[in-house]
Design a protein around this motif. Structure first.
Motif, PDB file in Angstrom:
ATOM      1  N   UNK A 124       0.833  -1.202   0.000  1.00  0.00           N
ATOM      2  CA  UNK A 124       0.000   0.000   0.000  1.00  0.00           C
ATOM      3  C   UNK A 124       0.869   1.254   0.000  1.00  0.00           C
ATOM      4  N   UNK A 125       1.919   1.257   0.809  1.00  0.00           N
ATOM      5  CA  UNK A 125       2.816   2.409   0.853  1.00  0.00           C
ATOM      6  C   UNK A 125       3.556   2.588  -0.470  1.00  0.00           C
ATOM      7  N   UNK A 126       3.921   1.482  -1.103  1.00  0.00           N
ATOM      8  CA  UNK A 126       4.580   1.563  -2.396  1.00  0.00           C
ATOM      9  C   UNK A 126       3.648   2.185  -3.433  1.00  0.00           C
ATOM     10  N   UNK A 127       2.397   1.775  -3.445  1.00  0.00           N
ATOM     11  CA  UNK A 127       1.424   2.348  -4.371  1.00  0.00           C
ATOM     12  C   UNK A 127       1.211   3.828  -4.064  1.00  0.00           C
ATOM     13  N   UNK A 128       1.112   4.171  -2.778  1.00  0.00           N
ATOM     14  CA  UNK A 128       0.954   5.572  -2.389  1.00  0.00           C
ATOM     15  C   UNK A 128       2.162   6.392  -2.838  1.00  0.00           C
ATOM     16  N   UNK A 129       3.361   5.840  -2.695  1.00  0.00           N
ATOM     17  CA  UNK A 129       4.569   6.551  -3.122  1.00  0.00           C
ATOM     18  C   UNK A 129       4.553   6.796  -4.628  1.00  0.00           C
ATOM     19  N   UNK A 130       4.021   5.840  -5.390  1.00  0.00           N
ATOM     20  CA  UNK A 130       3.926   6.018  -6.833  1.00  0.00           C
ATOM     21  C   UNK A 130       2.904   7.095  -7.202  1.00  0.00           C
ATOM     22  N   UNK A 131       1.904   7.296  -6.351  1.00  0.00           N
ATOM     23  CA  UNK A 131       0.900   8.347  -6.575  1.00  0.00           C
ATOM     24  C   UNK A 131       1.401   9.715  -6.130  1.00  0.00           C
ATOM     25  N   UNK A 132       2.389   9.734  -5.258  1.00  0.00           N
ATOM     26  CA  UNK A 132       2.815  10.970  -4.598  1.00  0.00           C
ATOM     27  C   UNK A 132       3.687  11.839  -5.496  1.00  0.00           C
ATOM     28  N   UNK A 133       3.647  13.141  -5.203  1.00  0.00           N
ATOM     29  CA  UNK A 133       4.581  14.077  -5.811  1.00  0.00           C
ATOM     30  C   UNK A 133       5.851  14.056  -4.984  1.00  0.00           C
ATOM     31  N   UNK A 134       6.990  14.101  -5.644  1.00  0.00           N
ATOM     32  CA  UNK A 134       8.253  14.072  -4.927  1.00  0.00           C
ATOM     33  C   UNK A 134       8.739  12.646  -4.727  1.00  0.00           C
ATOM     34  N   UNK A 135       9.780  12.535  -3.922  1.00  0.00           N
ATOM     35  CA  UNK A 135      10.437  11.246  -3.698  1.00  0.00           C
ATOM     36  C   UNK A 135      10.032  10.662  -2.358  1.00  0.00           C
ATOM     37  N   UNK A 136       9.744   9.382  -2.363  1.00  0.00           N
ATOM     38  CA  UNK A 136       9.497   8.637  -1.129  1.00  0.00           C
ATOM     39  C   UNK A 136      10.607   7.606  -0.985  1.00  0.00           C
ATOM     40  N   UNK A 137      10.940   7.292   0.251  1.00  0.00           N
ATOM     41  CA  UNK A 137      11.889   6.229   0.551  1.00  0.00           C
ATOM     42  C   UNK A 137      11.161   5.233   1.441  1.00  0.00           C
ATOM     43  N   UNK A 138      11.186   3.969   1.052  1.00  0.00           N
ATOM     44  CA  UNK A 138      10.530   2.922   1.837  1.00  0.00           C
ATOM     45  C   UNK A 138      11.595   1.968   2.345  1.00  0.00           C
ATOM     46  N   UNK A 139      11.686   1.860   3.656  1.00  0.00           N
ATOM     47  CA  UNK A 139      12.643   0.949   4.289  1.00  0.00           C
ATOM     48  C   UNK A 139      11.955  -0.380   4.600  1.00  0.00           C
ATOM     49  N   UNK A 140      12.761  -1.384   4.895  1.00  0.00           N
ATOM     50  CA  UNK A 140      12.279  -2.718   5.252  1.00  0.00           C
ATOM     51  C   UNK A 140      11.482  -3.339   4.102  1.00  0.00           C
ATOM     52  N   UNK A 141      12.018  -3.209   2.897  1.00  0.00           N
ATOM     53  CA  UNK A 141      11.298  -3.697   1.727  1.00  0.00           C
ATOM     54  C   UNK A 141      11.298  -5.212   1.614  1.00  0.00           C
ATOM     55  N   UNK A 142      12.067  -5.875   2.470  1.00  0.00           N
ATOM     56  CA  UNK A 142      12.020  -7.333   2.503  1.00  0.00           C
ATOM     57  C   UNK A 142      10.604  -7.830   2.758  1.00  0.00           C
ATOM     58  N   UNK A 143       9.842  -7.041   3.504  1.00  0.00           N
ATOM     59  CA  UNK A 143       8.441  -7.389   3.749  1.00  0.00           C
ATOM     60  C   UNK A 143       7.655  -7.416   2.437  1.00  0.00           C
ATOM     61  N   UNK A 144       7.902  -6.431   1.582  1.00  0.00           N
ATOM     62  CA  UNK A 144       7.205  -6.376   0.296  1.00  0.00           C
ATOM     63  C   UNK A 144       7.689  -7.504  -0.605  1.00  0.00           C
ATOM     64  N   UNK A 145       9.015  -7.725  -0.618  1.00  0.00           N
ATOM     65  CA  UNK A 145       9.597  -8.771  -1.474  1.00  0.00           C
ATOM     66  C   UNK A 145       9.038 -10.159  -1.161  1.00  0.00           C
ATOM     67  N   UNK A 146       8.673 -10.394   0.089  1.00  0.00           N
ATOM     68  CA  UNK A 146       8.118 -11.704   0.462  1.00  0.00           C
ATOM     69  C   UNK A 146       6.849 -12.028  -0.311  1.00  0.00           C
ATOM     70  N   UNK A 147       6.084 -11.003  -0.674  1.00  0.00           N
ATOM     71  CA  UNK A 147       4.820 -11.249  -1.352  1.00  0.00           C
ATOM     72  C   UNK A 147       4.796 -10.862  -2.820  1.00  0.00           C
ATOM     73  N   UNK A 148       5.778 -10.046  -3.235  1.00  0.00           N
ATOM     74  CA  UNK A 148       5.759  -9.521  -4.602  1.00  0.00           C
ATOM     75  C   UNK A 148       7.161  -9.612  -5.189  1.00  0.00           C
ATOM     76  N   UNK A 149       7.451 -10.748  -5.801  1.00  0.00           N
ATOM     77  CA  UNK A 149       8.777 -10.993  -6.360  1.00  0.00           C
ATOM     78  C   UNK A 149       9.099  -9.999  -7.477  1.00  0.00           C
ATOM     79  N   UNK A 150      10.272  -9.360  -7.388  1.00  0.00           N
ATOM     80  CA  UNK A 150      10.775  -8.421  -8.391  1.00  0.00           C
ATOM     81  C   UNK A 150       9.763  -7.320  -8.717  1.00  0.00           C
ATOM     82  N   UNK A 151       9.064  -6.825  -7.692  1.00  0.00           N
ATOM     83  CA  UNK A 151       8.024  -5.815  -7.917  1.00  0.00           C
ATOM     84  C   UNK A 151       8.614  -4.553  -8.532  1.00  0.00           C
ATOM     85  N   UNK A 152       9.835  -4.190  -8.141  1.00  0.00           N
ATOM     86  CA  UNK A 152      10.446  -2.987  -8.705  1.00  0.00           C
ATOM     87  C   UNK A 152      10.630  -3.123 -10.218  1.00  0.00           C
TER      88      UNK A 152
END
Length: 178
Positions: free
Chosen positions: A131-159
């Motif tokens: 959800x935060x990744x999607x919000x960051x893509x909607x946002x103006x400016x730069x977002x930094x998301x830490x602890x992305x291992x949590x995202x990687x567990x469910x979404x392989x090669x999402x970047x």
């Protein structure tokens, strides 16, 4: 090849957020050139998206629906009935500029659209992280998301997948995406 016959409730819920889809056989096409507008319930009532066991709307998609609601024009109630504390990530969306009222651990009212701005975020789990990744893509400016291992567990090669769709996203050595 999305098996739309199994996604009836998902399509219905996202339809409440103004997502228009076209089903062509086993494919689901989503128009990208449409504005998201919340569809009021009968007599103009505020609509609700809530989760329940399959074949109802899946709890794992509720966080995505929250972010989408921040970008849709209108007001909607999101009700997480199945799990405790799954909506506690909305404080990060509020910091990004979202208009959200967290009523209790299970319900949030979202008023949109909101102009989100970049923030430093930390992914607490798979669902909130996405959800935060999607919000960051909607946002103006730069977002930094830490602890992305949590995202990687469910979404392989999402970047890589998001880059293929045109997202400007980078992964760095500190386990962050920007």
């Amino acid at each position: 090849n999305a098996a739309p016959e199994h996604l009836r409730m998902v399509l219905l819920a996202f339809g409440k957020l103004g997502v228009e889809v076209e089903v062509q056989g086993q494919d689901i096409l989503v128009r990208g050139d449409r504005d998201l507008v919340v569809v009021p319930d009968l007599h103009g009532a505020v609509p609700k998206i809530d989760d329940a066991p399959w074949p109802a709307f899946p709890a794992d998609l509720l966080s995505v629906a929250v972010v989408m609601a921040t970008q849709a024009k209108g007001t909607i109630l999101i009700h997480e009935k199945m799990f405790e504390s799954r909506l506690f990530f909305v404080d990060k969306l509020i910091e990004m500029g979202a208009q959200i009222i967290l009523c209790d651990p299970h319900r949030a009212v979202i008023v949109g659209p909101s102009r989100l701005h970049g923030e430093r975020l930390e992914s607490p789990d798979i669902r909130a992280g996405m959800a935060m990744l999607i919000a960051a893509l909607c946002a103006e400016g730069t977002s930094v998301i830490r602890n992305i291992g949590q995202i990687d567990r469910g979404y392989e090669r999402i970047d890589e997948k998001l880059k293929a769709l045109g997202a400007r996203i980078e992964r760095n050595s500190d386990c962050e995406v920007t």
